[in-house]
Design an enzyme around this catalytic site. Structure first.
Site, short mmCIF file in Angstrom:
data_model
loop_
_atom_site.label_atom_id
_atom_site.label_comp_id
_atom_site.label_asym_id
_atom_site.label_seq_id
_atom_site.Cartn_x
_atom_site.Cartn_y
_atom_site.Cartn_z
N SER A 64 108.05 16.85 93.28
CA SER A 64 109.32 17.06 93.99
C SER A 64 109.52 16.10 95.15
O SER A 64 110.41 16.29 95.96
CB SER A 64 109.38 18.51 94.52
N GLY A 65 108.65 15.09 95.23
CA GLY A 65 108.80 14.12 96.32
C GLY A 65 107.72 14.26 97.39
O GLY A 65 107.94 13.86 98.54
N THR A 66 106.57 14.77 97.00
CA THR A 66 105.46 14.96 97.95
C THR A 66 105.09 13.64 98.63
O THR A 66 104.88 13.59 99.85
CB THR A 66 104.22 15.50 97.20
N TRP A 68 106.83 11.02 99.16
CA TRP A 68 107.90 10.63 100.09
C TRP A 68 107.80 11.46 101.37
O TRP A 68 107.85 10.94 102.48
CB TRP A 68 109.23 10.88 99.37
N HIS A 126 100.12 22.32 97.21
CA HIS A 126 101.13 22.84 96.29
C HIS A 126 101.01 24.36 96.22
O HIS A 126 101.58 24.99 95.34
CB HIS A 126 100.93 22.28 94.88
N ARG A 148 112.83 20.35 94.41
CA ARG A 148 113.72 19.46 93.67
C ARG A 148 114.38 20.26 92.57
O ARG A 148 113.81 21.28 92.13
CB ARG A 148 112.83 18.37 93.07
N SER A 156 109.91 14.72 85.56
CA SER A 156 108.91 13.95 86.31
C SER A 156 107.50 14.48 86.02
O SER A 156 106.56 13.71 85.80
CB SER A 156 109.23 14.06 87.80
P1 A3P Z 1 110.36 10.54 89.26
O1 A3P Z 1 109.24 10.80 88.32
O2 A3P Z 1 111.59 11.32 88.92
O3 A3P Z 1 110.66 9.10 89.44
P2 A3P Z 1 105.46 13.68 93.95
O4 A3P Z 1 105.36 12.71 95.06
O5 A3P Z 1 105.68 15.09 94.39
O6 A3P Z 1 104.36 13.51 92.97
O7 A3P Z 1 106.83 13.34 93.21
C1 A3P Z 1 106.96 12.15 92.49
C2 A3P Z 1 108.44 11.87 92.30
O8 A3P Z 1 108.99 11.41 93.53
C3 A3P Z 1 108.65 10.78 91.28
O9 A3P Z 1 109.92 11.06 90.69
C4 A3P Z 1 108.68 9.54 92.17
O10 A3P Z 1 109.27 8.43 91.58
C5 A3P Z 1 109.46 10.07 93.35
N1 A3P Z 1 109.23 9.32 94.59
C6 A3P Z 1 108.07 8.79 95.04
N2 A3P Z 1 108.25 8.18 96.23
C7 A3P Z 1 109.55 8.33 96.54
C8 A3P Z 1 110.35 7.89 97.65
N3 A3P Z 1 109.84 7.19 98.66
N4 A3P Z 1 111.66 8.22 97.64
C9 A3P Z 1 112.19 8.92 96.62
N5 A3P Z 1 111.50 9.34 95.55
C10 A3P Z 1 110.18 9.06 95.50
#
Ligand code: A3P
Length: 322
Positions: A64-66, A68, A126, A148, A156
């Site tokens: 879900s963008g961990t 990030w 998580h 997300r 994803s």
């Molecule tokens: P997608 O597979 O849809 O591209 P997590 O970090 O929780 O493992 O989530 C990974 C998801 O966040 C992936 O999505 C990845 O591409 C996306 N992601 C990673 N870094 C990001 C950033 N800086 N900004 C936005 N999305 C990001």
């Protein structure tokens, strides 16, 4: 396929999902599906992790963008320590800067030494809200939750999980993974219950639990970065805003910027006991990629389920496309 089993040392009945995601065997504990190898660590960590009032706990549903959120939180809370030219994120993957709760370090009655971490201590997990270590709730520390929309989170997760398969094994068919996810069986799922736990907590304790959505962060990063900084207790000053620091952090932690760093192109990090290339954490980074993978029927099924489970509590995901 789910089978019932007993793990003797735990003396609790478990359902072990042996097929489907294939990448890890899941077991149901207090209503949530955990990788079997995490179970004793989760139980021990719940009892023995000692949170402090100043700690900042990041929590997410997987994919879900961990990555990030870790980059943003680290950069905001350490902005007086590191400048952008010599910043740890330039050479270190965000997962190495903000550690997950170290479940493996609680084996044999041990407790990891976390006393030397810089303040405020940043941790990530998580864990569903209901399974968080007791001291996290009792210490009243800050909790930030990022989730997300279920369709993009599922797509994803499906891509990511396939990375764990041996090279000679074909990817899990999306239909098979979908049935499990929709049925609530996914790592740290059911997905909807995971969201609801934090959503309800954020309504009850808004000053301690911040609830964020990936889509909203994407849509208006400036607004949400300020909100994040305020919640963290380090609001941006007028002078920082005037100098464009918020936008600078936004660009510094953006998908494009992080994924183009050498450490995230060629480095590796340990995940579930495997060395995982950092580039697997950066796939597309967009809202709505589910449209390239889900059938109309799958999309409808997830929409209906989300409506049934979340809307009654006021939790919705808008603008993720139909
Ligand atoms: P997608 O597979 O849809 O591209 P997590 O970090 O929780 O493992 O989530 C990974 C998801 O966040 C992936 O999505 C990845 O591409 C996306 N992601 C990673 N870094 C990001 C950033 N800086 N900004 C936005 N999305 C990001």
């Amino acid at each position: 396929m789910a089978t019932s089993n007993i793990v003797p040392e735990l003396e609790v009945p478990l359902s072990i999902v042996e097929k489907g995601w294939k990448s890890s065997h899941l077991t149901q504990y207090q209503g949530f599906w955990l990788p079997i190898e995490f179970l004793s660590g989760v139980m021990a960590c719940r009892e023995r992790f000692e949170a402090c009032k100043d700690d900042i706990m990041l929590n997410t549903t997987p994919k879900s963008g961990t990555t990030w959120l870790k980059a943003l939180t680290f950069t905001i809370s350490n902005r007086t320590r590191h400048d952008f030219h010599n910043h740890p994120l330039l050479t270190t993957n965000p997962h190495a800067l903000v550690p997950n709760l170290k479940l493996d370090q609680y084996a044999d009655d041990k407790v990891p030494d976390l006393t030397n971490l810089p303040s405020p201590r940043l941790f990530c997990s998580h864990f569903p809200y209901e399974l968080l270590p007791t001291s996290i709730i009792e210490s009243n520390c800050r909790i930030i939750y990022l989730c997300r929309n279920p369709k993009d989170a599922f797509v994803s997760l499906w891509h990511f999980s396939n990375n764990f398969l041996p090279e000679d094994e074909p990817p899990v068919p999306i239909e098979e993974a979908f049935e499990l996810f929709h049925g609530g069986i996914s790592i740290f799922g059911p997905f909807w219950e995971h969201l609801l736990g934090y959503w309800k907590a954020s309504l009850e304790r808004p000053e301690r639990v911040l609830f964020m959505k990936y889509e909203e962060l994407k849509e208006d990063p400036t607004f949400h970065l300020k909100r994040l900084a305020e919640f963290l207790g380090f609001p941006f000053s007028i002078e920082e805003e005037r100098q464009g620091l918020v936008e600078k952090i936004e660009r510094f932690c953006s998908f494009e910027s992080l994924m183009s760093l050498e450490v995230n192109k060629s480095g590796k990090i340990g995940v579930l006991g495997k060395a995982m290339p950092n580039k697997n954490f950066f796939r597309r980074g967009i809202v709505g990629d589910w449209k390239n993978h889900l059938t109309a029927e799958m999309s409808e099924k997830l929409d209906q389920l989300s409506q049934q489970k979340l809307e009654a509590f006021g939790l919705t995901f808008k603008d993720v496309g139909k």
